[in-house]
Design a protein around this motif. Structure first.
Motif, PDB file in Angstrom:
ATOM      1  N   ALA A   1      47.375  35.393  52.857  1.00 19.00           N
ATOM      2  CA  ALA A   1      46.372  35.880  54.059  1.00 19.00           C
ATOM      3  C   ALA A   1      45.840  36.434  54.460  1.00 19.00           C
ATOM      4  O   ALA A   1      44.144  37.433  54.565  1.00 19.00           O
ATOM      5  N   GLU A   2      46.412  37.954  53.884  1.00 17.05           N
ATOM      6  CA  GLU A   2      45.732  39.080  53.766  1.00 17.05           C
ATOM      7  C   GLU A   2      44.788  39.449  53.063  1.00 17.05           C
ATOM      8  O   GLU A   2      43.793  39.582  53.280  1.00 17.05           O
ATOM      9  N   ALA A   3      45.143  38.689  51.629  1.00 17.84           N
ATOM     10  CA  ALA A   3      44.722  38.738  50.788  1.00 17.84           C
ATOM     11  C   ALA A   3      42.613  38.582  50.944  1.00 17.84           C
ATOM     12  O   ALA A   3      41.700  38.107  50.756  1.00 17.84           O
ATOM     13  N   GLN A   4      43.239  37.128  51.850  1.00 22.70           N
ATOM     14  CA  GLN A   4      42.047  36.318  52.003  1.00 22.70           C
ATOM     15  C   GLN A   4      41.404  36.757  53.440  1.00 22.70           C
ATOM     16  O   GLN A   4      40.124  36.525  53.169  1.00 22.70           O
ATOM     17  N   ARG A   5      41.617  37.823  53.790  1.00 21.59           N
ATOM     18  CA  ARG A   5      41.007  38.269  55.050  1.00 21.59           C
ATOM     19  C   ARG A   5      40.057  39.128  54.157  1.00 21.59           C
ATOM     20  O   ARG A   5      39.245  39.534  54.356  1.00 21.59           O
ATOM     21  N   ARG A   6      40.456  39.728  53.091  1.00 17.38           N
ATOM     22  CA  ARG A   6      39.719  41.236  52.264  1.00 17.38           C
ATOM     23  C   ARG A   6      38.949  40.919  51.364  1.00 17.38           C
ATOM     24  O   ARG A   6      38.481  41.186  50.802  1.00 17.38           O
ATOM     25  N   ASN A   7      38.947  39.017  51.151  1.00 18.26           N
ATOM     26  CA  ASN A   7      38.243  38.154  49.863  1.00 18.26           C
ATOM     27  C   ASN A   7      38.601  38.846  48.648  1.00 18.26           C
ATOM     28  O   ASN A   7      37.771  39.175  47.864  1.00 18.26           O
ATOM     29  N   PHE A   8      39.761  39.218  48.570  1.00 15.65           N
ATOM     30  CA  PHE A   8      40.851  39.471  47.454  1.00 15.65           C
ATOM     31  C   PHE A   8      41.833  38.208  47.132  1.00 15.65           C
ATOM     32  O   PHE A   8      42.554  38.890  45.745  1.00 15.65           O
ATOM     33  N   ASP A   9      41.841  36.643  47.233  1.00  9.60           N
ATOM     34  CA  ASP A   9      42.903  35.915  47.248  1.00  9.60           C
ATOM     35  C   ASP A   9      41.888  35.720  45.906  1.00  9.60           C
ATOM     36  O   ASP A   9      41.109  35.797  45.091  1.00  9.60           O
ATOM     37  N   ASN A  10      43.409  34.799  45.225  1.00 10.71           N
ATOM     38  CA  ASN A  10      42.985  34.421  43.762  1.00 10.71           C
ATOM     39  C   ASN A  10      43.987  33.101  43.670  1.00 10.71           C
ATOM     40  O   ASN A  10      45.238  33.065  44.419  1.00 10.71           O
ATOM     41  N   ASP A  11      43.494  32.362  43.656  1.00  4.73           N
ATOM     42  CA  ASP A  11      44.170  30.181  43.855  1.00  4.73           C
ATOM     43  C   ASP A  11      45.593  30.629  42.242  1.00  4.73           C
ATOM     44  O   ASP A  11      46.284  29.966  42.451  1.00  4.73           O
ATOM     45  N   PHE A  12      44.595  30.918  41.455  1.00  2.00           N
ATOM     46  CA  PHE A  12      45.663  31.131  39.832  1.00  2.00           C
ATOM     47  C   PHE A  12      46.361  31.061  39.783  1.00  2.00           C
ATOM     48  O   PHE A  12      48.097  32.184  40.056  1.00  2.00           O
ATOM     49  N   VAL A  13      48.316  30.782  39.870  1.00  2.03           N
ATOM     50  CA  VAL A  13      49.218  30.246  39.822  1.00  2.03           C
ATOM     51  C   VAL A  13      49.975  30.469  38.028  1.00  2.03           C
ATOM     52  O   VAL A  13      49.708  29.624  37.005  1.00  2.03           O
ATOM     53  N   TYR A  14      51.107  31.376  37.643  1.00  2.00           N
ATOM     54  CA  TYR A  14      51.070  30.665  35.924  1.00  2.00           C
ATOM     55  C   TYR A  14      52.129  31.032  35.988  1.00  2.00           C
ATOM     56  O   TYR A  14      53.035  30.986  36.650  1.00  2.00           O
ATOM     57  N   MET A  15      52.223  29.629  35.274  1.00  2.00           N
ATOM     58  CA  MET A  15      52.771  28.348  35.053  1.00  2.00           C
ATOM     59  C   MET A  15      54.425  29.220  34.671  1.00  2.00           C
ATOM     60  O   MET A  15      55.295  28.562  35.349  1.00  2.00           O
TER      61      MET A  15
END
Length: 545
Positions: A477-491
């Motif tokens: 949520a904080e990363a999205q607010r700052r525009n630093f989120d990323n979707d990738f999940v390392y398998m």
């Protein structure tokens, strides 16, 4: 062993390759499993037949598909290669899984093939009887069903332990039954190394097929980016050689697409010269956290570009009697101590320091020191974010705030690690057409945050799942607010509640699904090979933790 002949495998493979390269479907409609088995020398008429289901029959009927498949494997390959519940060797096998959740499953039998031809027959036997199966390499995953199965066949690749260095020292053939420390130890005899796992007991196949972060990634990319070719047994029972010039679409898919396309029986890895390297672990107290985060941030956005031989990881935890600590793992792929790329770390006083000169196998053993022994309950979770210094502080503060809520729950450990995904690594991932992971260099650099909890009492599991899930929810949520989120999940860090393949992006997931349908039209590796993350669904456990 009662298999009469395995020579036709090459003939079948050549025929199917001719079809594929000629534009036809890989597996023709109406593919005859019985004929395919017979072409491999199996007398299908001698195998047990499935009988009608008996009303009211409970438990494991000897006439059910999987017991019949197991009996067929025993008939073909002998009792030494097929383990059954109730035997000491079966119990020892299930107990050898790293996570207790995996070891708690009870397959109908465990099959231990010794050759690629035997793997081909296994696939066709499973298909003939419609018996689900799972494949185990190192067995180092942390959720039930990742590489084991209840009631089906578990295929152990432990007999595939070849390590063969090419005459020109450019590649190494590696079997999927090996752990990375064994690979490093063997290739070091030739003055070489490969891009592989960093902890000694991790298995070869899972790490590569899920991506594979390495100490050498800043220069060479991940492990999957350094496979020259894969020997793959497909759903048709055919062994094919997959490379950038042979089944190029499948080559792309295998680099991050997991176990969704077949069973790999050999990896040909790119080798490079390496003697001793420098590295180890430094332990720091809480007052050093700001300087550690400064060093990690600087390395990710600037320092890593100046020296591609460097790698850094920072792990955080609370230790009884010590308090909050950080473990700085620093590695350098040359025998040079404290290279300038580590200058910011040199000014941070550590309470313990194990850095020094070792081979890669020595580094793998060192990093594994203190790790939970096999048999504990485990969970791993992972997320990725775009690198930002203030966000790093938020991540650390959130971890310790949430960790305090389970301070009184008995545990072996609860840790969080931050691992840079540098611009160098992202650029190296683009070679040979790129991989399936969906990490865009233009949006990097990134960092991966991974969590590991280990405990002894099964009933405590939900508390650890919940606290990690809470941390991830707050951080995202904080990363999205700052525009630093990323979707990738390392398998290889994913939990049973996460969907790594979905995180690669809609386009990459669709491409993976289309490739799967091309080479596996009946979707055997989606519905019969049930282990791991599947292309046809999201998280293995879609419910909340």
């Amino acid at each position: 062993m009662r298999v009469a002949c395995i020579v036709p495998v090459a003939v079948l493979a050549a025929g199917i390759k001719a079809q594929a390269t000629g534009g036809a479907v890989f597996e023709p409609q109406g593919f005859n499993v019985t004929a395919a088995l017979e072409s491999l020398g199996v007398d299908v008429s001698a195998l047990p037949e499935v009988e009608p289901e008996t009303p009211g029959l409970s438990g494991r009927s000897s006439y059910a598909p999987c017991p019949l498949a197991c009996s067929s494997l025993t008939y073909l390959f002998g009792s030494d290669n097929v383990l059954y519940e109730g035997s000491a060797v079966y119990d020892a096998f299930t107990a050898s899984y790293w996570a207790a959740q995996q070891g708690a499953l009870s397959p109908s039998c465990v099959f231990k093939p010794k050759t690629t031809a035997e793997v081909s027959i296994l696939v066709l036997i499973a298909r003939f009887y419609q018996c689900p199966f799972a494949v185990r390499g190192g067995g180092h995953a942390a959720w039930a069903g990742a590489s084991n199965i209840e009631d089906g066949i578990t295929v152990s690749m432990e007999n595939f332990k070849q390590v063969k260095v090419s005459a020109d020292l450019q590649t190494v053939d590696v079997g999927p039954g090996l752990r990375w420390v064994d690979v490093f130890t063997e290739v070091e005899k030739s003055g070489l190394s490969v891009v592989g796992g960093r902890m000694a007991p991790v298995g070869v196949p899972g790490l590569i097929l899920g991506g594979g972060i390495s100490h050498f990634s800043n220069k060479r990319g991940w492990a999957c980016d350094n496979v020259a070719s894969f020997q793959l047994v497909t759903a048709s029972g055919i062994a094919i050689n997959v490379s950038p010039t042979s089944y190029a679409d499948l080559y792309w898919a295998l680099r991050g697409g997991g176990n969704n396309f077949g069973i790999v029986t050999k990896f040909k890895l790119v080798a490079f010269p390496l003697g001793q390297m420098w590295g180890g672990q430094r332990i720091y107290t809480e007052d050093k956290f700001p300087a550690i985060l400064d060093a990690l941030h600087h390395f990710t956005v600037e320092g890593s570009a100046t020296d591609l031989d460097a790698a850094q990881i920072a792990t955080f935890a609370t230790f009884p009697g010590v308090g909050k600590v950080s473990f700085g793992n620093l590695h350098y792929a040359k025998p040079i101590a404290n290279a300038p790329v580590f200058d910011l770390w040199a000014n941070i006083a550590a309470i313990q320091d194990t850095t020094g000169f070792r081979t890669m196998s020595g580094m793998a053993n060192l990093l594994n020191e203190g790790a939970p022994a096999p048999g504990a309950y485990e969970t791993w979770w992972g997320i990725s974010l775009k690198m930002d210094r203030e966000l790093l502080t938020f991540v650390i503060d959130t971890f310790f705030a949430q960790e305090a809520t389970v301070a009184n729950v008995e545990k072996i450990l609860l840790i969080m690690a931050i691992q840079p995904v540098t611009t160098g690594a992202l650029n190296a991932m683009q070679k040979n057409g790129g991989n399936a992971l969906g990490l865009n260099p233009a949006n990097g650099p990134y960092f991966i945050v991974n969590f590991n909890a280990a405990w002894n009492v099964a009933a405590d599991g939900p508390q650890f799942h919940q606290v990690i899930n809470n941390i991830i929810r707050l951080v995202k949520a904080e990363a999205q607010r700052r525009n630093f989120d990323n979707d990738f999940v390392y398998m290889n860090y994913g939990s049973e509640y996460q969907d790594p393949i979905g995180s690669y992006g809609a386009a990459n997931k669709l491409k993976l699904q289309n490739i799967s349908k091309k080479y596996d039209p009946t979707q055997l590796f989606q519905y019969l090979h049930t282990a791991g993350y599947k292309l046809v669904k999201g998280a293995p456990n879609p419910g909340p933790p």
